[in-house]
Design an enzyme around this catalytic site. Structure first.
Site, PDB file in Angstrom:
ATOM      1  N   LYS A 169       0.831  -1.198   0.000  1.00 40.72           N
ATOM      2  CA  LYS A 169       0.000   0.000   0.000  1.00 40.72           C
ATOM      3  C   LYS A 169       0.874   1.261   0.000  1.00 40.72           C
ATOM      4  O   LYS A 169       2.041   1.207   0.406  1.00 40.72           O
ATOM      5  CB  LYS A 169      -0.885   0.028   1.255  1.00 40.72           C
ATOM      6  CG  LYS A 169      -1.928  -1.061   1.326  1.00 40.72           C
ATOM      7  CD  LYS A 169      -2.670  -0.994   2.655  1.00 40.72           C
ATOM      8  CE  LYS A 169      -3.736  -2.074   2.763  1.00 40.72           C
ATOM      9  NZ  LYS A 169      -4.882  -1.789   1.881  1.00 40.72           N
ATOM     10  N   ASP A 207      -7.651  -3.004  10.296  1.00 42.71           N
ATOM     11  CA  ASP A 207      -8.110  -4.049   9.382  1.00 42.71           C
ATOM     12  C   ASP A 207      -8.588  -5.298  10.114  1.00 42.71           C
ATOM     13  O   ASP A 207      -9.010  -6.258   9.486  1.00 42.71           O
ATOM     14  CB  ASP A 207      -7.000  -4.409   8.386  1.00 42.71           C
ATOM     15  CG  ASP A 207      -7.553  -4.868   7.042  1.00 42.71           C
ATOM     16  OD1 ASP A 207      -8.704  -4.518   6.729  1.00 42.71           O
ATOM     17  OD2 ASP A 207      -6.842  -5.572   6.307  1.00 42.71           O
ATOM     18  N   ARG A 231     -10.370 -11.640   1.815  1.00 37.29           N
ATOM     19  CA  ARG A 231     -11.199 -12.730   1.273  1.00 37.29           C
ATOM     20  C   ARG A 231     -10.452 -14.069   1.328  1.00 37.29           C
ATOM     21  O   ARG A 231     -11.080 -15.123   1.356  1.00 37.29           O
ATOM     22  CB  ARG A 231     -11.627 -12.389  -0.160  1.00 37.29           C
ATOM     23  CG  ARG A 231     -10.502 -12.266  -1.146  1.00 37.29           C
ATOM     24  CD  ARG A 231     -10.856 -11.424  -2.363  1.00 37.29           C
ATOM     25  NE  ARG A 231     -10.884 -10.008  -2.037  1.00 37.29           N
ATOM     26  CZ  ARG A 231     -11.194  -9.045  -2.903  1.00 37.29           C
ATOM     27  NH1 ARG A 231     -11.511  -9.365  -4.151  1.00 37.29           N
ATOM     28  NH2 ARG A 231     -11.199  -7.784  -2.540  1.00 37.29           N
TER      29      ARG A 231
END
Length: 494
Positions: free
Chosen positions: A279, A290, A353
């Site tokens: 990032k 997060d 995910r």
């Protein structure tokens, strides 16, 4: 914090007195633009505590608070309730939070909450009492664990809910629920606010164990070897780039015998650098948030364990860091999930995910009544919904209705997003069963579609809290959302 009731003051009861050193009353915005005092505010005016002109000058805009000093020295907090015809659960919640936010910044030790007579759409007396109690507990929150100088202690110790005597029992029972909810929210905020060098996967696991010990919950923490035995290849692929050991946390609350449990799955990335797809440095400190999905599961368990509803609940938290190293996932790598499906990792920053999918597969062993995963999953959801609503994805109509209703009732709102099969084509891979990203268009939707492949045959919903789990800027910090939504949903299933 102690919650009690005291008898409502009717405007005619000019000699009556609130048995507290502070009072919260309301004002509405009339159709002619003038301020309209609530019944409790009128009682104070009639008794001579405050002048009618001062109340009339108070801001009637929703959530605005005017601090007055009464003739007898009582602090009076006049909170704007907006247009009386538009007052609902969300605006009532905003007003209560605003009022207690100001009250807890003073030396007031006790306050009478005089908004219980306000008519809000979709809220009964119990709902208002629950909201008031939650708001009071939330407003008392201070984060100073990592400061050498501690913040001044909040003086407020007693909240009186001003109701008719016949309503006292109902109000107190609802306040107890609200207090438990507030404590769960505050625990979630603390876990979210802790930095990544403190709140590691091991720290989260230990917090779950502490909670289980206090409230006699079931708890199991699976280590790397146990996850390997379960073939959680997707989860472990994210964890391998970090020196911090991964933990798969299982919490259990049993309040309904052998009934099928409801399952909450929380994303527990305790720090997300993005991995090899690193990032930008600016704002990366906020990637300690997060793991707010995991924190919300623990906070919800804290609330449910205190309320003790007749329900069975399982919490699943895959916890790890996403870091760049010689061992980390690389773009183009292919991993095998617990379900046996293979995944081409096109972007290592789409890691949430990759840990949730194995948790969803693990959830199937419980034959659950419902499964809700909670994750700070995509920046795309922030672009779509901003910081107002949590994104809700599901094909289960009843589950969608129940979650949306829970959000509306608590002011912790969600907005339903599409989950059409047409989006699944965007996840095609030439080299694996699927890719972990589907490109920029519809990024929040394709992320949910990815998870849907692991939730087949489950009554499942996905909550993307990337825009609602924390605030940036001067108010930087975890919000505790969606603990209110989740707890209210679960109580509705009991």
């Amino acid at each position: 914090m102690k919650f009690i009731t005291q008898v409502s003051l009717a405007p005619a009861a000019a000699s009556a007195k609130f048995a507290t050193d502070a009072v919260v009353v309301g004002v509405f915005q009339g159709s002619d633009g003038k301020t309209v005092a609530s019944a409790e505010a009128q009682a104070l005016i009639k008794r001579g505590t405050v002048a009618a002109s001062l109340v009339a000058d108070a801001a009637a805009g929703s959530g605005r608070v005017t601090h007055l000093t009464g003739a007898d020295g009582t602090r009076v907090f006049v909170v704007g309730l907006g247009n009386a015809d538009k007052l609902d659960a969300k605006s009532f919640t905003q007003a209560a939070k605003a009022a207690f936010g100001v009250v807890t910044g003073t030396s007031a030790k006790s306050v009478a909450f005089g908004l219980m007579d306000a008519k809000a759409k979709g809220l009964d007396l119990a709902g208002k009492a629950r909201i008031a109690a939650t708001a009071a507990v939330e407003a008392s929150y201070r984060f100073d664990i990592t400061k050498s100088k501690k913040d001044p202690a909040v003086a407020l110790a007693t909240v009186s809910l001003v109701v008719e005597s016949s309503q006292a029992k109902t109000a107190l029972a609802a306040a107890a629920t609200g207090e438990a909810l507030g404590e769960g929210i505050n625990l979630t905020r603390t876990l979210g606010n802790l930095p990544g060098n403190i709140c590691t996967p091991t720290y989260l696991a230990n917090e779950a164990k502490k909670l289980a010990k206090t409230y006699k919950l079931g708890v199991e923490v699976l280590d790397k070897k146990q996850c390997e035995a379960l073939k959680m290849g997707s989860f472990l692929s994210v964890a391998k780039g970090s020196d911090e050991a991964p933990k798969f946390i299982v919490l259990k609350y049993t309040g309904a015998g052998k009934a099928a449990p409801h399952v909450l799955v929380g994303k527990g990335i305790t720090f997300d650098s993005g991995g090899i797809s690193i990032k930008p440095g600016e704002g990366m400190d906020e990637m300690k948030f997060d793991m707010c999905g995991a924190a919300s599961v623990i906070g919800t368990f804290r609330a449910i364990a205190q309320i003790k509803p007749k329900i069975n609940l399982v919490g699943l938290i895959p916890a790890c860091e996403n870091m760049p190293s010689g061992r980390a996932n690389k773009p183009g790598d292919i991993v095998t999930s617990m379900s046996g499906q293979t995944i081409e990792i096109l972007n290592t920053d789409a890691e949430g995910r990759l840990i949730l999918n194995d948790a969803l597969t693990y959830a199937k062993r419980f034959k659950p009544a419902s499964v809700v995963d909670i994750a700070t999953l995509t920046g795309a959801c922030v672009i779509a919904l901003g910081h107002v609503h949590t994104g809700l994805f599901t094909k289960d109509e009843k589950l969608a209705a129940d979650l949306l209703a829970a959000g509306h009732a608590t002011g912790d709102t969600a907005w339903r997003m599409p989950l059409d099969d047409d989006y699944q084509d965007m996840l095609k891979s030439n080299f694996a069963d699927m890719a972990n990203i589907g490109g920029r268009p519809g990024g929040a939707i394709t992320a949910a579609c990815f998870l849907a492949r692991y939730a087949e045959d489950l009554p499942w919903a996905h909550l993307d809290i990337a825009g609602t789990a924390w605030k940036s800027g001067a108010a930087k910090g975890a919000t505790g959302r969606p603990v209110s939504l989740l707890t209210h949903y679960l109580l509705g299933q009991a």
